[in-house]
Design a protein around this motif. Structure first.
Motif, PDB file in Angstrom:
ATOM      1  N   VAL A 112      -7.292   9.309  -9.013  1.00 35.22           N
ATOM      2  CA  VAL A 112      -6.791   7.983  -9.209  1.00 35.22           C
ATOM      3  C   VAL A 112      -6.682   7.528  -7.843  1.00 35.22           C
ATOM      4  O   VAL A 112      -5.782   8.012  -6.951  1.00 35.22           O
ATOM      5  CB  VAL A 112      -5.282   7.735  -9.951  1.00 35.22           C
ATOM      6  N   ALA A 113      -7.088   6.347  -7.467  1.00 37.76           N
ATOM      7  CA  ALA A 113      -6.596   5.717  -6.209  1.00 37.76           C
ATOM      8  C   ALA A 113      -5.297   5.284  -6.044  1.00 37.76           C
ATOM      9  O   ALA A 113      -4.543   4.407  -7.106  1.00 37.76           O
ATOM     10  CB  ALA A 113      -7.391   4.527  -5.907  1.00 37.76           C
ATOM     11  N   THR A 114      -4.489   6.009  -5.161  1.00 42.60           N
ATOM     12  CA  THR A 114      -3.183   5.680  -5.242  1.00 42.60           C
ATOM     13  C   THR A 114      -2.522   5.446  -3.735  1.00 42.60           C
ATOM     14  O   THR A 114      -2.087   6.274  -3.052  1.00 42.60           O
ATOM     15  CB  THR A 114      -2.392   6.582  -5.931  1.00 42.60           C
ATOM     16  N   PRO A 115      -2.819   4.320  -3.104  1.00 37.74           N
ATOM     17  CA  PRO A 115      -3.370   3.072  -3.733  1.00 37.74           C
ATOM     18  C   PRO A 115      -5.045   3.056  -3.426  1.00 37.74           C
ATOM     19  O   PRO A 115      -5.782   2.250  -3.846  1.00 37.74           O
ATOM     20  CB  PRO A 115      -2.717   1.930  -2.901  1.00 37.74           C
ATOM     21  N   THR A 116      -5.625   4.132  -2.550  1.00 32.63           N
ATOM     22  CA  THR A 116      -7.072   4.353  -2.255  1.00 32.63           C
ATOM     23  C   THR A 116      -7.541   5.339  -2.580  1.00 32.63           C
ATOM     24  O   THR A 116      -6.570   6.451  -2.375  1.00 32.63           O
ATOM     25  CB  THR A 116      -7.388   3.939  -0.735  1.00 32.63           C
ATOM     26  N   ALA A 117      -8.688   5.924  -2.573  1.00 35.97           N
ATOM     27  CA  ALA A 117      -9.242   7.342  -2.714  1.00 35.97           C
ATOM     28  C   ALA A 117      -8.888   7.999  -1.767  1.00 35.97           C
ATOM     29  O   ALA A 117      -8.805   9.462  -1.617  1.00 35.97           O
ATOM     30  CB  ALA A 117     -10.811   7.002  -3.014  1.00 35.97           C
ATOM     31  N   GLY A 118      -8.860   7.538  -0.359  1.00 33.15           N
ATOM     32  CA  GLY A 118      -8.756   8.181   0.816  1.00 33.15           C
ATOM     33  C   GLY A 118      -7.027   8.601   0.921  1.00 33.15           C
ATOM     34  O   GLY A 118      -6.940   9.642   1.714  1.00 33.15           O
ATOM     35  N   ALA A 156       0.316  -4.443  -0.474  1.00 36.72           N
ATOM     36  CA  ALA A 156      -1.005  -5.153  -0.311  1.00 36.72           C
ATOM     37  C   ALA A 156      -1.166  -6.734  -0.191  1.00 36.72           C
ATOM     38  O   ALA A 156      -2.027  -7.262   0.336  1.00 36.72           O
ATOM     39  CB  ALA A 156      -1.547  -4.588  -1.767  1.00 36.72           C
ATOM     40  N   ASN A 157       0.010  -7.259  -0.802  1.00 32.28           N
ATOM     41  CA  ASN A 157      -0.202  -8.715  -0.515  1.00 32.28           C
ATOM     42  C   ASN A 157       0.603  -9.235   0.799  1.00 32.28           C
ATOM     43  O   ASN A 157       0.274 -10.358   1.054  1.00 32.28           O
ATOM     44  CB  ASN A 157       0.823  -9.097  -1.734  1.00 32.28           C
ATOM     45  N   HIS A 158       1.222  -8.517   1.571  1.00 33.60           N
ATOM     46  CA  HIS A 158       1.701  -8.863   2.881  1.00 33.60           C
ATOM     47  C   HIS A 158       1.187  -8.192   4.066  1.00 33.60           C
ATOM     48  O   HIS A 158       1.335  -8.552   5.058  1.00 33.60           O
ATOM     49  CB  HIS A 158       3.057  -8.414   2.821  1.00 33.60           C
ATOM     50  N   SER A 159       0.193  -7.108   3.736  1.00 33.60           N
ATOM     51  CA  SER A 159      -0.491  -6.148   4.806  1.00 33.60           C
ATOM     52  C   SER A 159      -1.775  -5.708   4.276  1.00 33.60           C
ATOM     53  O   SER A 159      -2.586  -6.690   3.594  1.00 33.60           O
ATOM     54  CB  SER A 159       0.365  -5.238   5.286  1.00 33.60           C
ATOM     55  N   PHE A 160      -2.028  -4.589   4.528  1.00 29.76           N
ATOM     56  CA  PHE A 160      -3.014  -3.814   4.295  1.00 29.76           C
ATOM     57  C   PHE A 160      -2.809  -2.674   3.471  1.00 29.76           C
ATOM     58  O   PHE A 160      -1.820  -1.884   3.801  1.00 29.76           O
ATOM     59  CB  PHE A 160      -3.890  -3.524   5.758  1.00 29.76           C
ATOM     60  N   GLN A 169      -2.809   3.872   9.104  1.00 31.59           N
ATOM     61  CA  GLN A 169      -1.372   3.714   8.800  1.00 31.59           C
ATOM     62  C   GLN A 169      -1.442   2.775   7.720  1.00 31.59           C
ATOM     63  O   GLN A 169      -0.327   2.820   7.104  1.00 31.59           O
ATOM     64  CB  GLN A 169      -1.008   2.578   9.959  1.00 31.59           C
ATOM     65  N   ALA A 170      -2.324   1.944   7.339  1.00 30.06           N
ATOM     66  CA  ALA A 170      -2.346   1.128   5.789  1.00 30.06           C
ATOM     67  C   ALA A 170      -2.639   2.055   4.846  1.00 30.06           C
ATOM     68  O   ALA A 170      -2.029   2.023   3.778  1.00 30.06           O
ATOM     69  CB  ALA A 170      -3.438   0.012   6.113  1.00 30.06           C
ATOM     70  N   GLU A 171      -3.699   3.124   4.998  1.00 29.37           N
ATOM     71  CA  GLU A 171      -4.025   3.860   3.603  1.00 29.37           C
ATOM     72  C   GLU A 171      -3.120   4.828   3.391  1.00 29.37           C
ATOM     73  O   GLU A 171      -2.543   4.709   2.202  1.00 29.37           O
ATOM     74  CB  GLU A 171      -5.477   4.295   4.031  1.00 29.37           C
ATOM     75  N   VAL A 172      -2.869   5.662   4.383  1.00 31.85           N
ATOM     76  CA  VAL A 172      -2.191   6.791   4.266  1.00 31.85           C
ATOM     77  C   VAL A 172      -0.739   6.401   4.247  1.00 31.85           C
ATOM     78  O   VAL A 172       0.182   6.706   3.639  1.00 31.85           O
ATOM     79  CB  VAL A 172      -2.475   8.116   5.228  1.00 31.85           C
ATOM     80  N   GLY A 173      -0.347   5.688   5.278  1.00 33.56           N
ATOM     81  CA  GLY A 173       1.029   5.137   5.378  1.00 33.56           C
ATOM     82  C   GLY A 173       1.544   4.206   3.882  1.00 33.56           C
ATOM     83  O   GLY A 173       2.689   4.666   3.746  1.00 33.56           O
ATOM     84  N   SER A 174       0.822   3.535   3.374  1.00 36.53           N
ATOM     85  CA  SER A 174       1.099   2.981   2.174  1.00 36.53           C
ATOM     86  C   SER A 174       1.297   3.856   1.011  1.00 36.53           C
ATOM     87  O   SER A 174       2.330   3.733   0.261  1.00 36.53           O
ATOM     88  CB  SER A 174       0.216   1.811   1.748  1.00 36.53           C
ATOM     89  N   ALA A 175       0.482   4.885   0.997  1.00 34.67           N
ATOM     90  CA  ALA A 175       0.757   5.877   0.105  1.00 34.67           C
ATOM     91  C   ALA A 175       2.118   6.758   0.025  1.00 34.67           C
ATOM     92  O   ALA A 175       2.815   7.114  -0.744  1.00 34.67           O
ATOM     93  CB  ALA A 175      -0.490   6.748   0.029  1.00 34.67           C
ATOM     94  N   ILE A 176       2.286   7.038   1.330  1.00 35.22           N
ATOM     95  CA  ILE A 176       3.517   7.749   1.728  1.00 35.22           C
ATOM     96  C   ILE A 176       4.703   7.011   1.321  1.00 35.22           C
ATOM     97  O   ILE A 176       5.863   7.250   0.867  1.00 35.22           O
ATOM     98  CB  ILE A 176       3.624   8.229   3.360  1.00 35.22           C
ATOM     99  N   ALA A 177       4.883   5.643   1.504  1.00 33.01           N
ATOM    100  CA  ALA A 177       5.847   4.551   1.206  1.00 33.01           C
ATOM    101  C   ALA A 177       5.813   4.537  -0.139  1.00 33.01           C
ATOM    102  O   ALA A 177       7.210   4.582  -0.648  1.00 33.01           O
ATOM    103  CB  ALA A 177       5.563   3.299   2.074  1.00 33.01           C
TER     104      ALA A 177
END
Length: 297
Positions: A112-118, A156-160, A169-177
């Motif tokens: 499951v992409a959370t939020p991405t597959a990466g 997602a609506n205010h950044s990447f 930072q966007a892909e892994v960082g957002s998942a950590i957050a």
């Protein structure tokens, strides 16, 4: 949605005396014009996919088609059974579970992409290991996934949230957050504490580049998922202890966007910089091209 920022999200949840997860479930049901039970059931299905990915990652062959990654989750679990972990058993278990899911992704399995597959391993790693540790029911975990989703929605609506747009930072960082905020909620923290966990987690991820060796979601993506799960637990513990994000979390999201927008293209998933351009990284790329030329995977 009735909220656009994390501050608004926390204020709504506290005013209505609801968890962020419940508030997000209700808002999503209204937005999608679906009964809340149906929306919840769909998220429950996703959680089962996450758990199954962990099971497969820990018990089956996870070697990727490239042959460069696989079975690291099983190595971590083996060591955990044989020796005391440096970071402690809960942290290492979350790390191993995150690696397992990410290795399933790299070996073309279902995630499951959370939020991405990466970044697909971080939330499952934190959630499933914590559920096993504290004995929580699935229903509680699924509700917390809506909390994670609300956080991801704001980011997602205010950044990447993608590496191609804003780096790792966007892909892994957002998942950590997302995992950190949801973990605070699972442990009984307040909505504002959950929001502080987001800011703490994101601040520790700012500037992280996306440099996939060979252009594959393997090196260093998989190990970053493992480290990300541990960071999420640390951010949740800080927030639960009363540590605040002095820079408001919404402002940290703004910085995430600023840094991502100014990040050179070679550090945004192009495999043209960072680890991808080291001598070993270039050798791997050369080998992959030769294999493809011979009709290999």
């Amino acid at each position: 949605m009735r909220f656009h920022t994390l501050a608004e999200l926390a204020a709504l949840a506290e005013a209505e005396k609801k968890t962020i997860g419940i508030l997000m479930l209700e808002d999503q049901a209204e937005e999608s014009e679906m009964p809340p039970d149906e929306v919840f059931a769909k998220m429950a299905e996703y959680y089962q996919v996450m758990k199954e990915a962990i099971r497969k990652g820990l018990t089956e062959d996870t070697n990727s088609r490239s042959g460069f990654t696989g079975l690291d989750a099983q190595r971590v679990m083996k060591r955990l059974s044989e020796s005391e972990a440096c970071a402690g058993e809960p942290a290492d278990r979350a790390m191993a579970y995150a690696l397992a899911v990410s290795e399933i992704n790299a070996s073309m399995g279902r995630v499951v992409a959370t939020p991405t597959a990466g970044s697909c391993g971080i939330i499952p790693g934190v959630f499933v290991s914590s559920q096993e540790r504290f004995g929580w029911e699935d229903r509680r975990m699924v509700s917390a996934l809506f909390c994670a989703g609300a956080i991801g929605y704001v980011i997602a609506n205010h950044s990447f949230i993608s590496g191609a747009e804003g780096g790792c930072q966007a892909e892994v960082g957002s998942a950590i957050a997302m995992a950190a905020g949801a973990m605070v909620e699972l442990r009984g923290g307040t909505p504002m504490q959950a929001v502080h966990a987001v800011g703490l987690a994101l601040k520790n991820s700012l500037g992280l580049i996306c440099d996939p060796v060979g252009g594959l979601v393997e090196i260093p993506c998989i190990v970053r998922n493992g480290f990300g799960a541990v960071t999420a637990l640390a951010a949740a513990d800080m927030a639960l202890a009363g540590v605040r994000s002095v820079i408001p979390s919404d402002e940290v999201i703004g910085v995430l966007r600023e840094v991502g927008a100014q990040m050179p293209e070679i550090y945004r998933e192009t495999a043209q910089g960072g680890l991808a351009r080291t001598p070993t990284g270039k050798a791997i790329m050369k080998e992959l091209k030769q294999n493809r030329g011979r009709g290999g995977g």
